[in-house]
Scaffold this active site. Sequence first.
Site, PDB file in Angstrom:
ATOM      1  N   SER A 283      35.150  62.342  58.817  1.00 56.68           N
ATOM      2  CA  SER A 283      35.548  61.451  59.911  1.00 56.68           C
ATOM      3  C   SER A 283      36.971  60.929  59.738  1.00 56.68           C
ATOM      4  O   SER A 283      37.502  60.852  58.632  1.00 56.68           O
ATOM      5  CB  SER A 283      34.604  60.249  59.984  1.00 56.68           C
TER       6      SER A 283
HETATM    7  N1  SAH Z   1      29.999  60.791  56.247  1.00 54.53           N
HETATM    8  C1  SAH Z   1      30.581  62.120  56.221  1.00 54.53           C
HETATM    9  C2  SAH Z   1      30.756  62.656  57.621  1.00 54.53           C
HETATM   10  C3  SAH Z   1      30.206  64.012  57.731  1.00 54.53           C
HETATM   11  S1  SAH Z   1      29.914  64.632  59.347  1.00 54.53           S
HETATM   12  C4  SAH Z   1      31.879  62.134  55.433  1.00 54.53           C
HETATM   13  O1  SAH Z   1      32.349  61.068  55.015  1.00 54.53           O
HETATM   14  O2  SAH Z   1      32.420  63.210  55.197  1.00 54.53           O
HETATM   15  C5  SAH Z   1      28.213  64.298  59.576  1.00 54.53           C
HETATM   16  C6  SAH Z   1      27.256  64.906  58.573  1.00 54.53           C
HETATM   17  O3  SAH Z   1      25.945  64.577  59.029  1.00 54.53           O
HETATM   18  C7  SAH Z   1      27.315  66.423  58.473  1.00 54.53           C
HETATM   19  O4  SAH Z   1      27.537  66.790  57.142  1.00 54.53           O
HETATM   20  C8  SAH Z   1      25.929  66.869  58.957  1.00 54.53           C
HETATM   21  O5  SAH Z   1      25.439  68.009  58.284  1.00 54.53           O
HETATM   22  C9  SAH Z   1      25.080  65.644  58.657  1.00 54.53           C
HETATM   23  N2  SAH Z   1      23.839  65.558  59.420  1.00 54.53           N
HETATM   24  C10 SAH Z   1      23.610  65.863  60.727  1.00 54.53           C
HETATM   25  N3  SAH Z   1      22.319  65.639  61.043  1.00 54.53           N
HETATM   26  C11 SAH Z   1      21.706  65.162  59.917  1.00 54.53           C
HETATM   27  C12 SAH Z   1      20.380  64.761  59.592  1.00 54.53           C
HETATM   28  N4  SAH Z   1      19.400  64.786  60.486  1.00 54.53           N
HETATM   29  N5  SAH Z   1      20.125  64.351  58.335  1.00 54.53           N
HETATM   30  C13 SAH Z   1      21.100  64.313  57.388  1.00 54.53           C
HETATM   31  N6  SAH Z   1      22.374  64.686  57.632  1.00 54.53           N
HETATM   32  C14 SAH Z   1      22.681  65.113  58.873  1.00 54.53           C
END
Ligand code: SAH
Length: 223
Positions: A70
């Site tokens: 993000s």
């Molecule tokens: N907080 C992260 C942002 C990653 S983007 C950072 O700091 O880099 C969002 C993430 O949510 C992705 O890696 C995606 O695989 C995960 N995601 C999406 N749906 C999910 C779910 N149901 N359970 C766990 N993770 C999930």
Amino acid sequence: MNSIELAGIGMTSQRTRERLIQRLRDQGITNQRILDVFRITPRHIFLDEALSHRAYEDTALPIGFSQTLSQPYIVARMTEILLAGGPLKKVLEIGTGSGFQATILAQLVEQVYSVERIEPLLIKAKERFRKLALRNITAELSDGSFGWQKHAPYDGIITTAAPHAIPDGLLHQLAPNGILVIPVGDGDQQDLRVVRRIDDTSEFEEEVVEKVKFVPLLGGISR
Ligand code: SAH
């Protein structure tokens, strides 16, 4: 990883990082503890080498598997909202991704729990936590649509992928007066919502803070 890599000498100088801190301030981030944590957190190690020179730009960046790290402003803003009521002990993050948000949180709260559904991302994130010697993050492969009952209740829950509607399970895993920060909606843009559990009741108050852009919250896990 040696200290020079962590410090990011060269392509990610201290001056580049200071510019990012100033940008966060300009956009309204005022919590000094959060700004301090951003100043000392090496965002470049959360990206593949080919992208690490862009780590201190205020933009979202790809981390593979169609997922993104993000934008720093959004990470800072969501963290600021989460901590607005005072220090927190236990926080759950849904969507570990690169591990950057969890790393920021780990320096501000006592214990961070984080779940990720894509195993290769989780493995890399855990490796980063180890290198940074962050011992207060517990991360697991699972579908965060159901929260993480084992360690509930949480003083705060932060979701970094957007569901169509707020999953009930997350609300029920909030401690009294606990805060949930979550992007909600389909499509390109979502509403960033903040939900607070009123005392120990089953009542919640909710507000929409701003428009955000997150990847969708998906079901199941992927190995
Ligand atoms: N907080 C992260 C942002 C990653 S983007 C950072 O700091 O880099 C969002 C993430 O949510 C992705 O890696 C995606 O695989 C995960 N995601 C999406 N749906 C999910 C779910 N149901 N359970 C766990 N993770 C999930």
